[in-house]
Design an enzyme around this catalytic site. Sequence first.
Site, short mmCIF file in Angstrom:
data_model
loop_
_atom_site.label_atom_id
_atom_site.label_comp_id
_atom_site.label_asym_id
_atom_site.label_seq_id
_atom_site.Cartn_x
_atom_site.Cartn_y
_atom_site.Cartn_z
N HIS A 41 -2.87 4.53 -1.58
CA HIS A 41 -3.64 4.92 -0.39
C HIS A 41 -4.29 6.29 -0.64
O HIS A 41 -3.66 7.33 -0.47
CB HIS A 41 -2.70 4.97 0.81
CG HIS A 41 -3.41 5.05 2.14
ND1 HIS A 41 -4.73 5.42 2.27
CD2 HIS A 41 -2.97 4.79 3.40
CE1 HIS A 41 -5.06 5.40 3.56
NE2 HIS A 41 -4.02 5.02 4.26
N HIS B 212 -8.79 7.98 4.18
CA HIS B 212 -8.59 8.26 5.61
C HIS B 212 -7.94 9.59 5.96
O HIS B 212 -7.42 9.76 7.05
CB HIS B 212 -7.76 7.13 6.27
CG HIS B 212 -8.34 5.76 6.06
ND1 HIS B 212 -7.66 4.61 6.30
CD2 HIS B 212 -9.55 5.37 5.62
CE1 HIS B 212 -8.42 3.56 6.00
NE2 HIS B 212 -9.58 4.01 5.58
N GLN C 184 0.86 -1.19 0.00
CA GLN C 184 0.00 0.00 0.00
C GLN C 184 0.90 1.24 0.00
O GLN C 184 1.58 1.53 0.99
CB GLN C 184 -0.94 0.05 1.20
CG GLN C 184 -1.94 1.20 1.02
CD GLN C 184 -2.76 1.54 2.24
OE1 GLN C 184 -2.21 1.68 3.33
NE2 GLN C 184 -4.06 1.68 2.07
N TYR D 269 -5.31 11.15 4.35
CA TYR D 269 -3.91 11.35 3.98
C TYR D 269 -3.83 12.08 2.63
O TYR D 269 -4.85 12.51 2.10
CB TYR D 269 -3.18 10.00 4.00
CG TYR D 269 -3.17 9.42 5.39
CD1 TYR D 269 -2.42 10.02 6.41
CD2 TYR D 269 -3.98 8.33 5.73
CE1 TYR D 269 -2.45 9.53 7.71
CE2 TYR D 269 -4.02 7.84 7.03
CZ TYR D 269 -3.25 8.44 8.01
OH TYR D 269 -3.29 7.98 9.31
C1 LIG Z 1 -3.70 -0.97 13.68
C2 LIG Z 1 -4.36 -0.49 12.41
C3 LIG Z 1 -3.58 0.11 11.44
C4 LIG Z 1 -4.16 0.54 10.23
N1 LIG Z 1 -3.38 1.05 9.25
C5 LIG Z 1 -3.90 1.32 8.03
C6 LIG Z 1 -3.06 1.68 6.94
O1 LIG Z 1 -1.82 1.72 7.02
N2 LIG Z 1 -3.66 1.96 5.76
C7 LIG Z 1 -5.02 1.90 5.60
O2 LIG Z 1 -5.54 2.18 4.51
N3 LIG Z 1 -5.84 1.54 6.62
C8 LIG Z 1 -5.30 1.23 7.81
N4 LIG Z 1 -6.12 0.77 8.82
C9 LIG Z 1 -7.55 0.54 8.55
C10 LIG Z 1 -7.78 -0.93 8.16
O3 LIG Z 1 -7.20 -1.22 6.90
C11 LIG Z 1 -9.28 -1.28 8.07
O4 LIG Z 1 -9.88 -0.53 7.05
C12 LIG Z 1 -10.00 -1.03 9.38
O5 LIG Z 1 -9.29 -1.59 10.49
C13 LIG Z 1 -11.42 -1.64 9.35
O6 LIG Z 1 -11.34 -3.03 9.15
P1 LIG Z 1 -11.57 -4.06 10.40
O7 LIG Z 1 -12.84 -3.62 11.05
O8 LIG Z 1 -11.67 -5.41 9.74
O9 LIG Z 1 -10.40 -3.93 11.32
C14 LIG Z 1 -5.55 0.37 10.03
C15 LIG Z 1 -6.33 -0.21 11.03
C16 LIG Z 1 -5.74 -0.66 12.21
C17 LIG Z 1 -6.60 -1.34 13.24
#
Ligand SMILES: Cc1cc2nc3c(=O)[nH]c(=O)nc-3n(C[C@H](O)[C@H](O)[C@H](O)COP(=O)(O)O)c2cc1C
Length: 373
Positions: free
Chosen positions: A177, A180, A109, A182
């Site tokens: 990416h 969120h 990513q 960024y």
């Molecule tokens: C610890 C953590 C780090 C994350 N880092 C990123 C990231 O680097 N890039 C991104 O697009 N989303 C990031 N996310 C969001 C996740 O990709 C995902 O969209 C979000 O956790 C919802 O999915 P889940 O409910 O299955 O955890 C992160 C989420 C968590 C919990």
Amino acid sequence: MTAPAPSRAAEILSRPAHINGLTVPNRIVMAPMTRNFSPGGVPGADVASYYSRRAAAGVGLIVTEGTYVGHESAGSSDSVPRFHGEEQLAGWAKVAEQVHAAGGTIVPQLWHIGMVREQGEPPYADAPAVGPSGIRLGTDEPTGRAMTQRDLDDVIGAFAEAAAAAERIGFDGVELHGAHGYLLDQFLWSGTNRRTDAYGGDPVARTKFAAEIVAAVRETVSAEFPIIFRYSQWKQEAYRARLAETPEELEAILAPLAAAGVDAFHASTRRYWLPEFDGSDLNLAGWTKKLTGRTTITVGSVGLDGDFIRGFMGEGSPVKAIDDLLDALEREEYDLVAVGRALLQDPQWAAKVLAGRFDELAPYDASALKSLS
Ligand SMILES: Cc1cc2nc3c(=O)[nH]c(=O)nc-3n(C[C@H](O)[C@H](O)[C@H](O)COP(=O)(O)O)c2cc1C
């Protein structure tokens, strides 16, 4: 002796999916998750094991944690892996090799954090924060530099170079990416993009920068090399923010990205079962597929809690949520399902789900964040 019939979840999730030239062996995607376990920006043997363990357990496609492109203002941490530099790319090559050896597919990513950075932060402390208008969400005071044409060109070049490196060192595609809050999302959203030049204004103008990045990547990599674009309505610092209030506004953003060469969209939501717009049950991924015809990935709280797990097992009201997910896959409203925290918690999550061993799933516990197990 005949084998037991697979559960409906296992049967549907086991089907292969296609993203441009890539065949993903099943519908389960590991969502990108920043872990901060790569000192000096170099993903080490522990990072390779972390991902390959999940591939070996049946995750079809791994989207790595966000990894900085080669631009001095891309990041704010020295332990987030970088996608440039000899040592860093050598580390990544081993990650890809081990994931392939385990039977999985993997895309990095590619990430630039834009105005979420503060000057003085590593890895390049002297670099300024840059973004569409030099402002950080929630403030009107500039805390960085509004990007000049030179900045825009440099960042476009950094994404293209990172994508070329991804293909060269054996990755199966790239995810950009754009979600969120960024950099790319800072352009897409009117809350952070106040530009009055060709990169600001209506949704199509706000999409111009991201579309130029996609086009540059498309030009740099092979025609069949998959480009996934992740986007979201919500922002890290504003959960209620929205890029698009209507399907028409959403289409204005997605159509130029698709035209520039996006093969798949990863529509990031916090709860996959919520309808996106009034008058339809489609979620954001469903709308994305309907509006663009591209492969789409849904995400958001899949398998997170005990209720959901009981739902997999056919007990209790959350059954509806899971049946909705499987029904939507069957109706091809979206194609793949990304799983974040549940896969952090349990490297064996996919194996358990694909084998119908739902009684072995455990609810998510934030202590899983502490290690790279
Ligand atoms: C610890 C953590 C780090 C994350 N880092 C990123 C990231 O680097 N890039 C991104 O697009 N989303 C990031 N996310 C969001 C996740 O990709 C995902 O969209 C979000 O956790 C919802 O999915 P889940 O409910 O299955 O955890 C992160 C989420 C968590 C919990």
